[in-house]
Motif scaffolding. Structure first.
Motif: not given
Length: 92
Positions: A41-45, A73-74, A78-81
């Protein structure tokens, strides 16, 4: 001669890339799955911030739209994971 904005954007790019490296390291070596999801999640941000800084540096609108797509998309991934880690399934 480079302007203050160019130097600031370059410094921001370096900082974001260092942060992305740290997140990638945590993603690979994280002790638990929860740590890995948080690192992803932090990598997406960080990727979204990278696109924003590139948009500021080059002055084009395309990077800002790309940053919005990365953010959406991130968030969904993140919600799905997280739902998968909590319940063991994504679709009920």
């Amino acid at each position: 001669m480079a302007t203050l904005l160019e130097w600031t954007a370059l410094y921001a790019l370096v900082c974001v890339l260092v942060g992305m490296g740290c997140c990638a390291l945590r993603l690979l070596v994280g002790p638990s799955a929860h740590d890995r999801v948080l690192a992803l999640d932090t990598l997406w941000m960080s990727g979204m911030l990278l696109a924003i800084v590139l948009g500021i540096r080059y002055g084009t609108q395309v990077y800002f739209e790309f940053a919005m797509l990365i953010g959406l998309t991130g968030f969904v991934s993140t919600v799905a994971l997280t739902k998968f880690l909590i319940r063991g399934e994504i679709i009920e």
